[in-house]
Design a protein around this motif. Sequence first.
Motif, PDB file in Angstrom:
ATOM      1  N   ARG A 102     -67.714 -13.791 -24.050  1.00 53.34           N
ATOM      2  CA  ARG A 102     -68.688 -12.716 -24.183  1.00 53.34           C
ATOM      3  C   ARG A 102     -69.284 -12.730 -25.584  1.00 53.34           C
ATOM      4  NH1 ARG A 102     -66.338  -9.377 -27.662  1.00 53.34           N
ATOM      5  NH2 ARG A 102     -64.070  -9.139 -27.658  1.00 53.34           N
ATOM      6  N   GLY A 103     -70.210 -11.818 -25.803  1.00 56.85           N
ATOM      7  CA  GLY A 103     -70.787 -11.611 -27.117  1.00 56.85           C
ATOM      8  C   GLY A 103     -70.058 -10.511 -27.866  1.00 56.85           C
ATOM      9  N   PRO A 104     -70.760  -9.800 -28.718  1.00 52.85           N
ATOM     10  CA  PRO A 104     -70.119  -8.755 -29.516  1.00 52.85           C
ATOM     11  C   PRO A 104     -69.579  -7.618 -28.647  1.00 52.85           C
ATOM     12  CG  PRO A 104     -72.309  -9.307 -30.361  1.00 52.85           C
ATOM     13  CD  PRO A 104     -72.183  -9.962 -29.038  1.00 52.85           C
ATOM     14  N   LEU A 105     -68.545  -6.970 -29.162  1.00 61.56           N
ATOM     15  CA  LEU A 105     -67.975  -5.820 -28.467  1.00 61.56           C
ATOM     16  C   LEU A 105     -67.402  -4.856 -29.505  1.00 61.56           C
ATOM     17  CD1 LEU A 105     -67.067  -4.396 -25.831  1.00 61.56           C
ATOM     18  CD2 LEU A 105     -64.896  -5.621 -26.080  1.00 61.56           C
ATOM     19  N   ALA A 106     -67.734  -3.580 -29.343  1.00 60.31           N
ATOM     20  CA  ALA A 106     -67.140  -2.526 -30.159  1.00 60.31           C
ATOM     21  C   ALA A 106     -66.409  -1.558 -29.243  1.00 60.31           C
ATOM     22  CB  ALA A 106     -68.208  -1.787 -30.960  1.00 60.31           C
ATOM     23  N   VAL A 107     -65.218  -1.142 -29.650  1.00 62.46           N
ATOM     24  CA  VAL A 107     -64.490  -0.096 -28.928  1.00 62.46           C
ATOM     25  C   VAL A 107     -64.154   0.996 -29.936  1.00 62.46           C
ATOM     26  CG1 VAL A 107     -63.572  -1.582 -27.131  1.00 62.46           C
ATOM     27  CG2 VAL A 107     -62.282  -1.313 -29.243  1.00 62.46           C
ATOM     28  N   ALA A 108     -64.446   2.227 -29.557  1.00 63.65           N
ATOM     29  CA  ALA A 108     -64.199   3.373 -30.426  1.00 63.65           C
ATOM     30  C   ALA A 108     -63.215   4.308 -29.739  1.00 63.65           C
ATOM     31  CB  ALA A 108     -65.510   4.105 -30.720  1.00 63.65           C
ATOM     32  N   LEU A 109     -62.062   4.483 -30.350  1.00 58.28           N
ATOM     33  CA  LEU A 109     -61.064   5.414 -29.823  1.00 58.28           C
ATOM     34  C   LEU A 109     -61.294   6.773 -30.471  1.00 58.28           C
ATOM     35  CD1 LEU A 109     -58.692   5.555 -27.885  1.00 58.28           C
ATOM     36  CD2 LEU A 109     -57.173   4.940 -29.772  1.00 58.28           C
ATOM     37  N   VAL A 110     -61.492   7.782 -29.630  1.00 58.16           N
ATOM     38  CA  VAL A 110     -61.885   9.123 -30.076  1.00 58.16           C
ATOM     39  C   VAL A 110     -60.780  10.108 -29.741  1.00 58.16           C
ATOM     40  CG1 VAL A 110     -63.599  10.965 -29.838  1.00 58.16           C
ATOM     41  CG2 VAL A 110     -64.312   8.560 -29.662  1.00 58.16           C
ATOM     42  N   ASP A 111     -60.418  10.943 -30.713  1.00 55.73           N
ATOM     43  CA  ASP A 111     -59.392  11.958 -30.489  1.00 55.73           C
ATOM     44  C   ASP A 111     -59.920  13.318 -30.957  1.00 55.73           C
ATOM     45  OD1 ASP A 111     -56.392  12.515 -29.888  1.00 55.73           O
ATOM     46  OD2 ASP A 111     -56.738  13.473 -31.836  1.00 55.73           O
ATOM     47  N   ILE A 112     -59.716  14.348 -30.142  1.00 59.65           N
ATOM     48  CA  ILE A 112     -60.114  15.699 -30.536  1.00 59.65           C
ATOM     49  C   ILE A 112     -59.095  16.223 -31.548  1.00 59.65           C
ATOM     50  CG2 ILE A 112     -60.572  18.047 -29.739  1.00 59.65           C
ATOM     51  CD1 ILE A 112     -61.287  16.899 -27.025  1.00 59.65           C
ATOM     52  N   ASP A 113     -59.587  16.605 -32.703  1.00 60.51           N
ATOM     53  CA  ASP A 113     -58.702  17.053 -33.779  1.00 60.51           C
ATOM     54  C   ASP A 113     -58.001  18.369 -33.406  1.00 60.51           C
ATOM     55  OD1 ASP A 113     -59.427  14.905 -35.444  1.00 60.51           O
ATOM     56  OD2 ASP A 113     -61.192  15.987 -36.161  1.00 60.51           O
ATOM     57  N   LEU A 114     -56.673  18.391 -33.641  1.00 58.92           N
ATOM     58  CA  LEU A 114     -55.881  19.616 -33.476  1.00 58.92           C
ATOM     59  C   LEU A 114     -56.120  20.279 -32.119  1.00 58.92           C
ATOM     60  CD1 LEU A 114     -56.469  21.066 -37.065  1.00 58.92           C
ATOM     61  CD2 LEU A 114     -54.496  19.750 -36.258  1.00 58.92           C
ATOM     62  N   PHE A 115     -56.162  19.469 -31.084  1.00 52.37           N
ATOM     63  CA  PHE A 115     -56.472  20.005 -29.762  1.00 52.37           C
ATOM     64  C   PHE A 115     -55.385  20.957 -29.275  1.00 52.37           C
ATOM     65  CE2 PHE A 115     -56.474  19.675 -25.069  1.00 52.37           C
ATOM     66  CZ  PHE A 115     -57.731  20.192 -24.832  1.00 52.37           C
ATOM     67  N   LYS A 116     -54.149  20.724 -29.677  1.00 54.62           N
ATOM     68  CA  LYS A 116     -53.061  21.631 -29.276  1.00 54.62           C
ATOM     69  C   LYS A 116     -53.339  23.043 -29.770  1.00 54.62           C
ATOM     70  CE  LYS A 116     -48.020  22.118 -29.371  1.00 54.62           C
ATOM     71  NZ  LYS A 116     -48.025  23.537 -29.796  1.00 54.62           N
ATOM     72  N   ASN A 117     -53.933  23.151 -30.957  1.00 56.29           N
ATOM     73  CA  ASN A 117     -54.258  24.477 -31.486  1.00 56.29           C
ATOM     74  C   ASN A 117     -55.295  25.188 -30.627  1.00 56.29           C
ATOM     75  OD1 ASN A 117     -52.506  23.936 -33.543  1.00 56.29           O
ATOM     76  ND2 ASN A 117     -54.074  23.660 -35.131  1.00 56.29           N
ATOM     77  N   VAL A 118     -56.211  24.412 -30.052  1.00 55.81           N
ATOM     78  CA  VAL A 118     -57.207  25.011 -29.157  1.00 55.81           C
ATOM     79  C   VAL A 118     -56.513  25.634 -27.948  1.00 55.81           C
ATOM     80  CG1 VAL A 118     -59.191  24.553 -27.664  1.00 55.81           C
ATOM     81  CG2 VAL A 118     -59.024  23.433 -29.888  1.00 55.81           C
ATOM     82  N   ASN A 119     -55.604  24.894 -27.335  1.00 58.23           N
ATOM     83  CA  ASN A 119     -54.878  25.423 -26.177  1.00 58.23           C
ATOM     84  C   ASN A 119     -54.011  26.613 -26.558  1.00 58.23           C
ATOM     85  OD1 ASN A 119     -55.796  23.692 -24.109  1.00 58.23           O
ATOM     86  ND2 ASN A 119     -54.370  22.090 -24.714  1.00 58.23           N
ATOM     87  N   PHE A 122     -56.698  29.620 -27.805  1.00 57.23           N
ATOM     88  CA  PHE A 122     -57.715  30.116 -26.886  1.00 57.23           C
ATOM     89  C   PHE A 122     -57.327  29.966 -25.413  1.00 57.23           C
ATOM     90  CE2 PHE A 122     -59.790  28.783 -30.801  1.00 57.23           C
ATOM     91  CZ  PHE A 122     -60.563  29.903 -31.096  1.00 57.23           C
ATOM     92  N   GLY A 123     -56.251  29.250 -25.137  1.00 62.78           N
ATOM     93  CA  GLY A 123     -55.792  29.097 -23.768  1.00 62.78           C
ATOM     94  C   GLY A 123     -56.237  27.776 -23.151  1.00 62.78           C
ATOM     95  N   HIS A 124     -55.574  27.407 -22.080  1.00 60.77           N
ATOM     96  CA  HIS A 124     -55.852  26.114 -21.449  1.00 60.77           C
ATOM     97  C   HIS A 124     -57.210  26.087 -20.755  1.00 60.77           C
ATOM     98  CE1 HIS A 124     -51.979  24.136 -22.184  1.00 60.77           C
ATOM     99  NE2 HIS A 124     -51.435  25.336 -22.050  1.00 60.77           N
ATOM    100  N   LEU A 125     -57.700  27.224 -20.318  1.00 60.46           N
ATOM    101  CA  LEU A 125     -59.042  27.254 -19.741  1.00 60.46           C
ATOM    102  C   LEU A 125     -60.070  26.838 -20.780  1.00 60.46           C
ATOM    103  CD1 LEU A 125     -60.989  27.927 -17.437  1.00 60.46           C
ATOM    104  CD2 LEU A 125     -60.978  30.315 -18.219  1.00 60.46           C
ATOM    105  N   ALA A 126     -59.919  27.358 -21.998  1.00 62.00           N
ATOM    106  CA  ALA A 126     -60.806  26.947 -23.085  1.00 62.00           C
ATOM    107  C   ALA A 126     -60.611  25.469 -23.399  1.00 62.00           C
ATOM    108  CB  ALA A 126     -60.542  27.790 -24.330  1.00 62.00           C
ATOM    109  N   GLY A 127     -59.363  25.014 -23.359  1.00 66.65           N
ATOM    110  CA  GLY A 127     -59.102  23.602 -23.616  1.00 66.65           C
ATOM    111  C   GLY A 127     -59.803  22.700 -22.615  1.00 66.65           C
TER     112      GLY A 127
END
Length: 246
Positions: A102-119, A122-127
Amino acid sequence: MTEVETVSAKQVVPDDPALHESMADTLASRGDWRGAYEHLRAALELQRTQPPPLPEQFRREVDRLRRERAQALEESLRDGLTTVYNRRYLDRRLDDLLTEPRGPLAVALVDIDLFKNVNDTFGHLAGDQVLRRVAMLLREGLPQHGFCARYGGEEFMLVLPAVQPDDAVRVAEGARTRVAEHPWSALWPGLSVTISVGLAYEAESAFGDRRQVLEADHLLYAAKHAGRNRVAYRDWSDAAVIGYCP
């Protein structure tokens, strides 16, 4: 009409019983009973070998089943919550992209910061709503042939085939900016969400395995360690770069 002419006439319509029957009627009206007989016999032989016509209601049912099968296949490759591609599709596509020339390939791994704090706050519905909204924002601005998939939990992956390094960085940074600047407080008062990104780029199929994904994971950890809400990648000198726009 002679026998030779009759055979020649049959060859003009070799696989249409209706045309053979029509020609038989024409020949019979002329008194050519031998020719009419030959065409009738050909029509009967074709009717025995050809499948019967499919009734229209059966045809519609077959079309419906085909559509439902295609829809079921598509749904089996989508994450039920966020509607982006799921891990099954991601693994399949990565196997193709990382092991075939193949030719060029980029992969970006994305993580939501402090997602546990959101749950927790604000609750799992908000999460769940945050996960859906982040997935939507990640899908925006993807180049042709690029796609987003849910990697697991609050992690996503952007797969960007056939892009140049600067373009891959712009895509990753654009995703980070859209999430950081999104009006999250309109969804839940006091809510704010950011992401961290580890971006691994290869100009060619150099690895032939999942080491590029591991590189993206290491860079994601570097972005987290540097304070979150950042994109980490390697520049042309192979030095780690941590990008951040306050």
